[in-house]
Motif scaffolding. Structure first.
Motif, PDB file in Angstrom:
ATOM      1  N   LEU A 344       0.830  -1.204   0.000  1.00  0.00           N
ATOM      2  CA  LEU A 344       0.000   0.000   0.000  1.00  0.00           C
ATOM      3  C   LEU A 344       0.867   1.258   0.000  1.00  0.00           C
ATOM      4  CD1 LEU A 344      -3.057   0.386  -0.042  1.00  0.00           C
ATOM      5  CD2 LEU A 344      -2.984   0.679   2.437  1.00  0.00           C
ATOM      6  N   ALA A 345       1.989   1.217   0.727  1.00  0.00           N
ATOM      7  CA  ALA A 345       2.909   2.348   0.741  1.00  0.00           C
ATOM      8  C   ALA A 345       3.536   2.562  -0.635  1.00  0.00           C
ATOM      9  CB  ALA A 345       3.998   2.119   1.791  1.00  0.00           C
ATOM     10  N   VAL A 346       3.835   1.477  -1.319  1.00  0.00           N
ATOM     11  CA  VAL A 346       4.359   1.576  -2.684  1.00  0.00           C
ATOM     12  C   VAL A 346       3.321   2.234  -3.592  1.00  0.00           C
ATOM     13  CG1 VAL A 346       5.029   0.244  -4.726  1.00  0.00           C
ATOM     14  CG2 VAL A 346       5.960  -0.358  -2.482  1.00  0.00           C
ATOM     15  N   ALA A 347       2.065   1.869  -3.414  1.00  0.00           N
ATOM     16  CA  ALA A 347       0.989   2.462  -4.223  1.00  0.00           C
ATOM     17  C   ALA A 347       0.904   3.967  -3.993  1.00  0.00           C
ATOM     18  CB  ALA A 347      -0.346   1.801  -3.880  1.00  0.00           C
ATOM     19  N   LYS A 385      13.310  -3.335  -1.527  1.00  0.00           N
ATOM     20  CA  LYS A 385      13.189  -2.436  -0.380  1.00  0.00           C
ATOM     21  C   LYS A 385      11.918  -2.693   0.440  1.00  0.00           C
ATOM     22  CE  LYS A 385      16.021   1.414  -2.040  1.00  0.00           C
ATOM     23  NZ  LYS A 385      16.022   2.838  -2.446  1.00  0.00           N
ATOM     24  N   PRO A 386      10.773  -2.943  -0.189  1.00  0.00           N
ATOM     25  CA  PRO A 386       9.578  -3.264   0.607  1.00  0.00           C
ATOM     26  C   PRO A 386       9.750  -4.520   1.462  1.00  0.00           C
ATOM     27  CG  PRO A 386       8.939  -2.623  -1.609  1.00  0.00           C
ATOM     28  CD  PRO A 386      10.436  -2.741  -1.610  1.00  0.00           C
ATOM     29  N   MET A 387      10.582  -5.454   1.032  1.00  0.00           N
ATOM     30  CA  MET A 387      10.837  -6.649   1.847  1.00  0.00           C
ATOM     31  C   MET A 387      11.524  -6.268   3.157  1.00  0.00           C
ATOM     32  SD  MET A 387       9.768  -9.593   0.544  1.00  0.00           S
ATOM     33  CE  MET A 387      10.830 -10.990   0.883  1.00  0.00           C
ATOM     34  N   TYR A 388      12.441  -5.315   3.080  1.00  0.00           N
ATOM     35  CA  TYR A 388      13.128  -4.866   4.285  1.00  0.00           C
ATOM     36  C   TYR A 388      12.151  -4.149   5.219  1.00  0.00           C
ATOM     37  CZ  TYR A 388      16.996  -5.746   1.082  1.00  0.00           C
ATOM     38  OH  TYR A 388      17.841  -6.325   0.171  1.00  0.00           O
ATOM     39  N   PHE A 449       4.426   0.529   6.992  1.00  0.00           N
ATOM     40  CA  PHE A 449       3.953   1.576   6.082  1.00  0.00           C
ATOM     41  C   PHE A 449       4.843   2.813   6.162  1.00  0.00           C
ATOM     42  CE2 PHE A 449       1.214   5.130   4.832  1.00  0.00           C
ATOM     43  CZ  PHE A 449       0.669   4.650   3.649  1.00  0.00           C
ATOM     44  N   VAL A 450       5.160   3.254   7.394  1.00  0.00           N
ATOM     45  CA  VAL A 450       5.983   4.452   7.577  1.00  0.00           C
ATOM     46  C   VAL A 450       7.397   4.233   7.050  1.00  0.00           C
ATOM     47  CG1 VAL A 450       7.030   5.972   9.300  1.00  0.00           C
ATOM     48  CG2 VAL A 450       4.631   5.297   9.527  1.00  0.00           C
ATOM     49  N   VAL A 451       7.981   3.080   7.385  1.00  0.00           N
ATOM     50  CA  VAL A 451       9.340   2.780   6.909  1.00  0.00           C
ATOM     51  C   VAL A 451       9.382   2.733   5.390  1.00  0.00           C
ATOM     52  CG1 VAL A 451      11.138   1.006   6.839  1.00  0.00           C
ATOM     53  CG2 VAL A 451      10.044   1.581   9.004  1.00  0.00           C
ATOM     54  N   GLN A 452       8.363   2.125   4.785  1.00  0.00           N
ATOM     55  CA  GLN A 452       8.353   2.013   3.330  1.00  0.00           C
ATOM     56  C   GLN A 452       8.144   3.367   2.667  1.00  0.00           C
ATOM     57  OE1 GLN A 452       9.305  -0.424   1.415  1.00  0.00           O
ATOM     58  NE2 GLN A 452       8.980   0.969  -0.304  1.00  0.00           N
ATOM     59  N   LEU A 453       7.308   4.225   3.268  1.00  0.00           N
ATOM     60  CA  LEU A 453       7.150   5.579   2.732  1.00  0.00           C
ATOM     61  C   LEU A 453       8.478   6.317   2.745  1.00  0.00           C
ATOM     62  CD1 LEU A 453       3.768   6.941   4.180  1.00  0.00           C
ATOM     63  CD2 LEU A 453       4.281   6.335   1.814  1.00  0.00           C
ATOM     64  N   PHE A 454       9.234   6.107   3.815  1.00  0.00           N
ATOM     65  CA  PHE A 454      10.537   6.768   3.933  1.00  0.00           C
ATOM     66  C   PHE A 454      11.551   6.188   2.944  1.00  0.00           C
ATOM     67  CE2 PHE A 454      14.825   6.781   5.809  1.00  0.00           C
ATOM     68  CZ  PHE A 454      15.029   8.149   5.931  1.00  0.00           C
ATOM     69  N   MET A 455      11.556   4.848   2.795  1.00  0.00           N
ATOM     70  CA  MET A 455      12.541   4.202   1.926  1.00  0.00           C
ATOM     71  C   MET A 455      12.223   4.387   0.455  1.00  0.00           C
ATOM     72  SD  MET A 455      13.240   0.610   3.945  1.00  0.00           S
ATOM     73  CE  MET A 455      14.408   0.059   2.715  1.00  0.00           C
ATOM     74  N   GLY A 456      10.941   4.318   0.109  1.00  0.00           N
ATOM     75  CA  GLY A 456      10.551   4.421  -1.288  1.00  0.00           C
ATOM     76  C   GLY A 456      11.053   3.241  -2.107  1.00  0.00           C
TER      77      GLY A 456
END
Length: 467
Positions: A344-347, A385-388, A449-456
């Protein structure tokens, strides 16, 4: 591409009809044991539209397809059946020499092959018990009513008669007679045998003591019994005098396998089952809250290898033996929720409209139905990155789940529609465990979600992959 054409393409890329020794499917994967793994065109198979990913685990080739795997499998089997019906040469003349795999891989493959066909039965029974469990809480039915009791035993039959279902699946796995196998499974839960055991009186067969063990809800004893039956039945089929083979082979097979199961196989495998449960409870109890957290870190990668199926068997054993699972279902919950949150963060972050649509669809699938493969192979594993992010979020949620001792009471795939699996059926008025499961999932989802938003994600890499 329609299902038949899709199945045909898969069959061509796995080396054709002669290269498929065995095939079956689970919730999202078409699983194939090839005669020669070198003949599988892995690169082209991964590029095939509709294939989310390809995993090689031991002797298995697992083709991740998604929710429509059942219909694809049916078409795939039709193609193999046509080949077998029209074959002009005996199988022994056309089958190439197969590369040997280690014993652990073969055992795991056999276990998974015996359990995955039972998924519809487990889903029906698990979902049914969840719904029935809710009825008294919603004041729709009283637990003492005959309607409630009938509904409960309907769905509980999925688990009580598990030895019969397992025996049937094992018969297909080990290529032996299905009906004789079902008979072996049925003897383990025959009411007369159960009454004899529950009486507390010493029982013996041919003067040999029968261990007082209950095989209702059991898995491993039936699998090993049918494995033994496959060898015994094939022996009699090969060596018995032909005029008496048709009636003596079944009789002798049952006369050997059932006593062997009651006297040796059943008790031994019961101890194995207990051992599996003890290991799981040791990890969850003795290692403290970090047991769940540490395993949640690596669980996304375990799923990519297909090894999570073995853990699922351990979870099913724990629920059927002790009434709850403190480990595998919690890991699956954290995995599913973090995969959905990362996707969802990727979206939200991506500029690619096609990827956004894919990500939203995959996230809804895992949140509602608990099926993570569209997220895993369509987004998170693809962009790494989303896996991390999933690992970090799973670890955070795992700490809370471990501290609070979250347990699953029904063997289901965790999702929004299966929340009742976290309610203790013996204490439905206490919803604390359900609340803790929801909180641990929420922690995992928010952190991910927050980590993925930050990592992109790497947008240029995305464009290159999606072409």
């Amino acid at each position: 591409m329609d299902d038949r054409l899709f199945a045909q393409k898969i069959l061509e890329l796995v080396g054709g009809q002669d290269n498929v020794e065995k095939s079956w499917h689970c919730a999202t994967r078409l699983r194939i044991i090839p005669n020669d793994a070198a003949k599988i065109n892995l690169e082209e198979l991964k590029k095939l539209k509709g294939v989310l990913g390809v995993v090689q685990s031991g002797e298995q080739c697992q083709i991740v397809i998604g929710n429509q795997v059942g219909s694809i499998y049916q078409e795939f089997q039709k193609l193999l059946t046509q080949k077998n019906d029209n074959a002009s040469q005996p199988a022994s003349e056309t089958k190439p020499e197969k590369k040997k795999t280690n014993i652990f891989s073969r055992m795991l493959s056999a276990l998974v092959g015996c359990i995955t066909p039972l998924i519809p039965v487990l889903i029906a029974g698990g979902m049914g018990k969840c719904i029935v469990m809710l009825l008294p809480m919603l004041k729709i039915l009283d637990k003492t009513s005959s309607t409630y009791q009938i509904l409960y035993f309907i769905f509980d039959s999925s688990f009580y008669f598990l030895p019969v279902f397992v025996a049937i699946a094992a018969a297909k796995q080990f290529k032996t007679n299905i009906y004789l196998s079902a008979l072996v499974g049925a003897t383990l839960i025959n009411p007369t045998f159960i009454a004899m055991i529950q009486s507390g009186k010493p029982q013996n067969l041919f003067g040999i003591p029968v261990v007082p063990a209950s095989y209702a809800n059991s898995i491993i004893p039936a699998i090993v019994a049918i494995w033994a039956l496959s060898y015994i039945e094939h022996f009699f089929d090969r060596y018995l005098w032909r005029p008496i083979k048709s009636f003596m082979a079944p009789l002798l097979s049952i006369m050997i396998v059932v006593p062997l199961t009651l006297l040796a196989i059943g008790p031994a495998m019961t101890w194995v089952s207990k051992g599996i449960s003890l290991v799981m409870f040791f990890l969850s109890g003795k290692l403290g809250p970090f047991a769940i957290a540490i395993f949640a870190l690596i669980y996304p990668w375990i799923v990519t290898t297909g090894m999570h199926s073995a853990l699922a068997i351990a979870g099913l054993e724990a629920i059927t033996k002790r009434g709850f699972d403190p480990f595998t279902r919690v890991l699956t919950l954290l995995h599913n929720i973090t995969q959905g949150a990362a996707t969802l963060a990727v979206a939200v972050r991506t500029k690619d409209e096609e990827l956004r649509a894919t990500a939203i669809s995959a996230a809804l699938t895992v949140f509602c139905a608990g099926i993570s493969e569209p997220c895993l192979y369509g987004v998170t594993l693809k962009y790494r990155k989303p896996m991390y992010s999933c690992m970090i979020g799973g670890f955070a949620g795992g700490i809370y789940a471990g501290i609070m001792g979250v347990n699953a009471y029904v063997f289901m795939t965790p999702g929004l529609i299966t929340l009742p699996m976290w309610i203790n059926p013996n204490n439905t008025g206490n919803l604390q465990n359900l609340l803790n499961a929801v909180i641990s999932a929420a922690i995992a989802a928010i952190v991910t979600f927050v980590v993925q938003l930050f990592m992109g994600i790497d947008e240029p890499k995305q464009e290159a992959v999606s072409e």
